[in-house]
Design a protein around this motif. Structure first.
Motif, PDB file in Angstrom:
ATOM      1  N   ILE A 564      -4.859  -7.567 -19.609  1.00  0.00           N
ATOM      2  CA  ILE A 564      -4.123  -5.941 -20.623  1.00  0.00           C
ATOM      3  C   ILE A 564      -2.781  -6.673 -20.628  1.00  0.00           C
ATOM      4  CG2 ILE A 564      -2.794  -4.392 -19.415  1.00  0.00           C
ATOM      5  CD1 ILE A 564      -5.191  -3.892 -17.389  1.00  0.00           C
ATOM      6  N   PHE A 565      -2.817  -6.024 -22.238  1.00  0.00           N
ATOM      7  CA  PHE A 565      -1.220  -5.969 -21.998  1.00  0.00           C
ATOM      8  C   PHE A 565       0.031  -5.599 -21.717  1.00  0.00           C
ATOM      9  CE2 PHE A 565      -3.108  -9.857 -24.899  1.00  0.00           C
ATOM     10  CZ  PHE A 565      -4.331  -9.234 -25.078  1.00  0.00           C
ATOM     11  N   VAL A 566       1.361  -6.087 -21.408  1.00  0.00           N
ATOM     12  CA  VAL A 566       2.789  -5.245 -21.405  1.00  0.00           C
ATOM     13  C   VAL A 566       3.291  -6.525 -22.355  1.00  0.00           C
ATOM     14  CG1 VAL A 566       3.957  -4.797 -19.684  1.00  0.00           C
ATOM     15  CG2 VAL A 566       2.007  -4.565 -19.008  1.00  0.00           C
ATOM     16  N   VAL A 567       4.358  -5.331 -22.878  1.00  0.00           N
ATOM     17  CA  VAL A 567       5.069  -5.591 -24.355  1.00  0.00           C
ATOM     18  C   VAL A 567       6.713  -5.485 -22.773  1.00  0.00           C
ATOM     19  CG1 VAL A 567       6.445  -5.659 -25.931  1.00  0.00           C
ATOM     20  CG2 VAL A 567       4.629  -5.883 -25.827  1.00  0.00           C
ATOM     21  N   ARG A 568       8.021  -5.734 -23.221  1.00  0.00           N
ATOM     22  CA  ARG A 568       9.038  -5.703 -22.501  1.00  0.00           C
ATOM     23  C   ARG A 568      10.179  -5.928 -22.595  1.00  0.00           C
ATOM     24  NH1 ARG A 568       9.090  -7.190 -16.139  1.00  0.00           N
ATOM     25  NH2 ARG A 568       7.697  -5.049 -16.462  1.00  0.00           N
ATOM     26  N   ASN A 569      11.062  -5.755 -23.374  1.00  0.00           N
ATOM     27  CA  ASN A 569      12.302  -6.308 -23.690  1.00  0.00           C
ATOM     28  C   ASN A 569      12.259  -7.796 -25.071  1.00  0.00           C
ATOM     29  OD1 ASN A 569      14.096  -4.263 -22.693  1.00  0.00           O
ATOM     30  ND2 ASN A 569      14.277  -6.058 -20.492  1.00  0.00           N
ATOM     31  N   GLY A 570      10.708  -7.216 -26.033  1.00  0.00           N
ATOM     32  CA  GLY A 570      10.562  -8.181 -27.236  1.00  0.00           C
ATOM     33  C   GLY A 570       9.725  -9.010 -26.080  1.00  0.00           C
ATOM     34  N   GLU A 571       9.256  -8.860 -25.107  1.00  0.00           N
ATOM     35  CA  GLU A 571       8.621 -10.303 -25.067  1.00  0.00           C
ATOM     36  C   GLU A 571       7.020  -9.395 -24.356  1.00  0.00           C
ATOM     37  OE1 GLU A 571      11.804 -13.503 -22.831  1.00  0.00           O
ATOM     38  OE2 GLU A 571      10.207 -12.678 -21.844  1.00  0.00           O
ATOM     39  N   ILE A 572       5.772 -10.448 -24.164  1.00  0.00           N
ATOM     40  CA  ILE A 572       4.493  -9.489 -24.216  1.00  0.00           C
ATOM     41  C   ILE A 572       3.832 -10.501 -22.250  1.00  0.00           C
ATOM     42  CG2 ILE A 572       3.820 -11.067 -25.569  1.00  0.00           C
ATOM     43  CD1 ILE A 572       1.504  -8.811 -26.205  1.00  0.00           C
ATOM     44  N   HIS A 573       3.577  -9.793 -21.458  1.00  0.00           N
ATOM     45  CA  HIS A 573       2.770 -10.606 -20.492  1.00  0.00           C
ATOM     46  C   HIS A 573       1.827  -9.849 -21.007  1.00  0.00           C
ATOM     47  CE1 HIS A 573       6.912 -10.761 -18.649  1.00  0.00           C
ATOM     48  NE2 HIS A 573       7.055  -9.166 -19.861  1.00  0.00           N
ATOM     49  N   VAL A 574       0.770 -11.225 -20.617  1.00  0.00           N
ATOM     50  CA  VAL A 574      -0.530 -11.065 -20.498  1.00  0.00           C
ATOM     51  C   VAL A 574      -1.078 -11.592 -19.641  1.00  0.00           C
ATOM     52  CG1 VAL A 574      -3.383 -11.866 -21.673  1.00  0.00           C
ATOM     53  CG2 VAL A 574      -0.492 -12.306 -22.803  1.00  0.00           C
ATOM     54  N   LEU A 575      -1.603  -9.781 -19.175  1.00  0.00           N
ATOM     55  CA  LEU A 575      -2.398  -9.741 -17.639  1.00  0.00           C
ATOM     56  C   LEU A 575      -3.956 -10.249 -16.831  1.00  0.00           C
ATOM     57  CD1 LEU A 575      -0.689  -6.319 -16.706  1.00  0.00           C
ATOM     58  CD2 LEU A 575       0.385  -8.942 -16.402  1.00  0.00           C
ATOM     59  N   LYS A 576      -4.268 -11.151 -16.968  1.00  0.00           N
ATOM     60  CA  LYS A 576      -5.722 -11.545 -16.955  1.00  0.00           C
ATOM     61  C   LYS A 576      -6.875 -11.007 -15.449  1.00  0.00           C
ATOM     62  CE  LYS A 576      -5.198 -15.256 -20.171  1.00  0.00           C
ATOM     63  NZ  LYS A 576      -5.200 -16.726 -20.608  1.00  0.00           N
ATOM     64  N   GLY A 577      -7.510 -10.998 -15.736  1.00  0.00           N
ATOM     65  CA  GLY A 577      -8.015 -10.631 -14.684  1.00  0.00           C
ATOM     66  C   GLY A 577      -9.345 -11.415 -14.250  1.00  0.00           C
ATOM     67  N   SER A 602      10.853   0.886 -16.895  1.00  0.00           N
ATOM     68  CA  SER A 602      10.914   2.037 -17.925  1.00  0.00           C
ATOM     69  C   SER A 602      11.597   1.873 -18.927  1.00  0.00           C
ATOM     70  CB  SER A 602      12.139   3.313 -17.443  1.00  0.00           C
ATOM     71  OG  SER A 602      12.115   4.350 -18.347  1.00  0.00           O
ATOM     72  N   GLY A 603      10.364   2.184 -19.674  1.00  0.00           N
ATOM     73  CA  GLY A 603      10.502   1.599 -21.499  1.00  0.00           C
ATOM     74  C   GLY A 603       9.364   1.324 -21.783  1.00  0.00           C
ATOM     75  N   ASP A 604       8.748   0.086 -20.665  1.00  0.00           N
ATOM     76  CA  ASP A 604       7.031  -1.088 -20.644  1.00  0.00           C
ATOM     77  C   ASP A 604       5.867   0.032 -21.542  1.00  0.00           C
ATOM     78  OD1 ASP A 604       7.382  -2.820 -17.722  1.00  0.00           O
ATOM     79  OD2 ASP A 604       8.791  -2.632 -19.632  1.00  0.00           O
ATOM     80  N   MET A 605       5.942  -1.035 -22.432  1.00  0.00           N
ATOM     81  CA  MET A 605       4.988  -0.532 -23.603  1.00  0.00           C
ATOM     82  C   MET A 605       3.189  -1.920 -23.285  1.00  0.00           C
ATOM     83  SD  MET A 605       4.153   1.743 -25.047  1.00  0.00           S
ATOM     84  CE  MET A 605       2.470   2.711 -26.219  1.00  0.00           C
ATOM     85  N   ILE A 606       2.364  -0.072 -22.641  1.00  0.00           N
ATOM     86  CA  ILE A 606       0.937  -1.197 -21.773  1.00  0.00           C
ATOM     87  C   ILE A 606       0.438  -0.803 -23.245  1.00  0.00           C
ATOM     88  CG2 ILE A 606      -0.799  -1.302 -20.308  1.00  0.00           C
ATOM     89  CD1 ILE A 606       1.149   0.481 -18.587  1.00  0.00           C
ATOM     90  N   TYR A 607      -0.876  -1.900 -23.402  1.00  0.00           N
ATOM     91  CA  TYR A 607      -1.500  -1.859 -23.714  1.00  0.00           C
ATOM     92  C   TYR A 607      -3.373  -2.301 -23.469  1.00  0.00           C
ATOM     93  CZ  TYR A 607       2.064  -1.998 -27.790  1.00  0.00           C
ATOM     94  OH  TYR A 607       2.777  -1.389 -28.354  1.00  0.00           O
TER      95      TYR A 607
END
Length: 673
Positions: A564-577, A602-607
């Motif tokens: 799962i990818f979470v983009v916050r303030n121009g940075e992307i967090h890759v959430l692996k399982g 608030s404002g996070d974009m989840i992909y």
């Protein structure tokens, strides 16, 4: 002398307003430079709203005076705003029947709206009518007004009005037998107002959710929502109706928890707002709460507020008011019946005219039939002659015809077989489409979201899903998932249908209490279907699933080879399982999946997405798109609205693919927090 001349010219120019004795000279003076009658009407209404803040009786006189001249106004929205002023003035004077009458008149003025402004004004009229009926405890009449408001507001893309109506409709549902649906509807409407100047509506929805938990006996959960509501009020004097209700609701919860000093303080805040802004409709219950809260603290204060409750309750909620509202509804229904009778009479007249035209047509048809009979007789004689000549020609082509018939029959058999195969695929596609959530389900749970769904063939091995769940900790969660089955077409579609089925079954299974347990449930189910010594699933299904708690802003998730990818303030967090997929294992028992959590802001974009996008060949050199480029796109597009993101993702992959064949199914689910 100058003052006399000034007054003379004002009277001369504003002749239509000579009978407006209730309107102040300062207001009439503003109209000297205004030629349009509609514009003059607006100026008077605007000044009336200023006066309304301190003197609702005076603003009511303005509205009643303007009502005499509605025939001179061309703009229906302006006339409706006059009736809205009248309704608000009657409301602050505690005359609910007259308030309701003015709101219904607004709707009659705006019947069959044509412009966006008229539709917005009508949606607001529906909402305010429903609100008056709700305050009068007549929810059955209020429900259709809120429903019409939501339908019209969504049609014209007015989320603010729709959100208000969703909250009020959710309150009614939660107060009856539809508690879960009501809570979901309130939280959906409340999300519209998060981080806006109207955040007090978020607080109002939260206090209503708190009341639901209070009735269910869960005071700890109830106070969690109530405390959050108190923090979201903002300036209590900006929207006194809502802030007063939030204070009063929180005080009731404190009272039931026997926290009497805190309850008194919170009731006092509610009383201050309501008394300052003359909200007499809400004060009786606040006085009653203060009486109960003071009972063990100060007997004199308890008696004082009990007396205030009795005195004000008698004046605000009278039997006569209820009778007047019932009479007003009957009058409204009678007007609707008369309107329908008039339409029926007009339709009958049209039918009579149509009958006359039909009779004329019949006479003309008889004459025409006689001529046609003569023509047919001549034609028959001619045909007999032609048939005799063609008989000899027919025998020459008889052999050829038989051969052609044989070829045609073979062609028909092939076409029927192809049609059967095509029909089967189309039917399977309809089955798959039916179990995948439609757009209305997605926007109901995730208003700010998008789904990019591009199957390689008619049937797809990719799928997406969303729904709601309440876990064993009594948390209300919004859940969504994206799955990627091995292959595409018919085999992939069959496995995707199994995946969707086990997601839905897991929602109602009491053993499933987390995303990882949902994947375990799906894994066991698929193993049970395909387990045999001869046949096993050689590959499997990659899937990620997440559940969002809107109160704590915590996302709980599990993933099978699908990050799962979470983009916050121009940075992307890759959430692996986990690294193992669904349905593939070398062991007798499937390996369990792991639960993870991630704190959202608030404002996070989840992909969530399948690997079809990144693996697509294209570009100048015919290479794969690659995950790196996809991540960069997510970062770049995360600040745009969801429809624009979907359009850009789709155009980009189509341009990249060009004339090359699509390699795999493509699915992407984006959600903004």
């Amino acid at each position: 002398m100058n003052r006399f001349l000034c007054g003379f010219f004002v009277v001369f120019l504003l002749n239509p307003f000579l009978n407006y004795s209730q309107i102040d000279d300062t207001t009439l003076q503003k109209l000297s430079d205004t030629a349009s009658f509609d514009r003059r009407y607006q100026v008077i209404i605007r000044d009336a709203y200023v006066i309304h803040k301190t003197d609702p009786a005076k603003s009511l006189q303005y509205a009643l005076t303007l009502e005499k001249d509605t025939a001179k106004v061309d703009d229906r929205v302006i006339i409706a705003s006059m009736y809205r002023l009248m309704a608000h003035s009657y409301g602050d004077l505690n005359n609910r029947p007259a308030t309701l009458r003015a709101h219904i008149r607004r709707q009659e003025v705006l019947r069959n709206p044509e412009t966006i402004m008229e539709k917005k004004a009508l949606a607001a009229a529906y909402y305010e009518t429903g609100a008056v009926l709700t305050n009068q405890e007549d929810d059955a009449l209020a429900i259709p007004y809120f429903e019409k408001c939501i339908t019209l507001s969504e049609l014209i893309d007015d989320p603010i009005t729709a959100g208000q109506a969703e909250i009020e409709l959710g309150v009614i549902y939660a107060g009856g037998s539809r508690k879960e649906e009501g809570v979901a509807l309130m939280l959906k409407g409340a999300n519209v107002f998060r981080n806006t100047p109207y955040e007090v509506l978020l607080a109002y929805a939260q206090i209503e959710v708190a009341k639901v938990h209070q009735k269910m006996g869960n005071l700890a959960r109830s106070w969690t929502y109530a405390d959050s509501a108190l923090n979201n009020i903002g300036d209590p004097n900006k929207f006194p109706d809502y802030s007063g209700l939030v204070y009063a609701g929180a005080a009731n919860i404190l009272l039931e928890a026997k926290k009497y000093p805190e309850a008194v303080d919170t009731y006092e805040q509610a009383k201050k707002v309501m008394e300052t802004h003359n909200k007499f409709f809400y004060l009786p219950q606040t006085y009653r709460g203060l009486s109960k809260a003071y009972k063990s603290l100060n007997a004199d204060s308890s008696i004082k507020y009990l007396e205030k409750y009795v005195e004000l309750n008698d004046s605000v909620l009278t039997i006569e008011n209820n009778k007047k509202i019932a009479e007003l509804q009957i009058i409204h229904d009678e007007q609707e019946n008369k309107r329908e009778i008039r339409l029926l009479n007009e339709q009958n007249k049209i039918k009579e005219k149509e009958k006359e035209l039909i009779e004329k047509d019949n006479e003309q048809q008889k004459a025409q039939n006689k001529k046609q009979a003569q023509i047919i007789l001549i034609g028959v004689i001619s045909l007999i002659i032609v048939v005799g000549l063609l008989f000899f020609v027919f025998r020459l082509f008889n052999v050829s015809k038989r051969q052609n018939a044989l070829i045609a029959n073979q062609k028909r058999v092939v076409e029927e077989k192809n049609k059967e195969i095509t029909d089967s695929i189309n039917y399977a596609q309809r089955i798959q489409t039916a179990i995948i959530p439609d757009k209305s389900q997605i926007t109901h749970l995730f208003p700010d979201s998008f789904v990019l769904y591009m199957p390689k063939d008619k049937l797809s091995g990719d799928f997406y899903w969303c729904g709601t769940a309440v876990n064993n900790d009594d948390l209300y969660l919004r859940v969504f998932a994206v799955g990627d089955c091995t292959g595409h077409g018919i085999p992939g579609a069959l496995v995707s249908i199994l995946g969707l089925n086990y997601l839905k079954l897991g929602k109602s299974d009491k053993s499933v209490n987390s995303p990882a347990q949902a994947l375990d449930f799906m894994n066991r189910g698929i193993f049970s279907i395909f387990e045999s010594e001869e046949e096993t699933i050689r590959d499997g299904m990659d899937i990620s699933i997440a559940a969002i708690d809107d109160i704590s802003m915590m996302m709980y998730y599990a993933a099978a080879k699908n990050p799962i990818f979470v983009v916050r303030n121009g940075e992307i967090h890759v959430l692996k399982g986990d690294k193992h997929p669904i349905g593939k294992s070398d062991y007798d028992h499937p390996e369990p999946f792991t639960d993870y959590s991630f704190q959202l802001e608030s404002g996070d974009m989840i992909y969530m997405c399948s690997d079809g996008y990144q693996d697509q060949f294209g570009g100048i050199n015919g290479k794969k798109f690659k995950i790196k480029n996809l991540k960069n796109m997510m970062i770049e597009l995360s600040t745009k609205d969801c429809p624009a993101q979907k359009e850009t993702f789709e155009k980009t992959i189509l341009n990249w693919k060009g004339d090359l064949e699509q390699l795999d199914d493509i699915c992407m689910f984006g959600v903004r927090v």
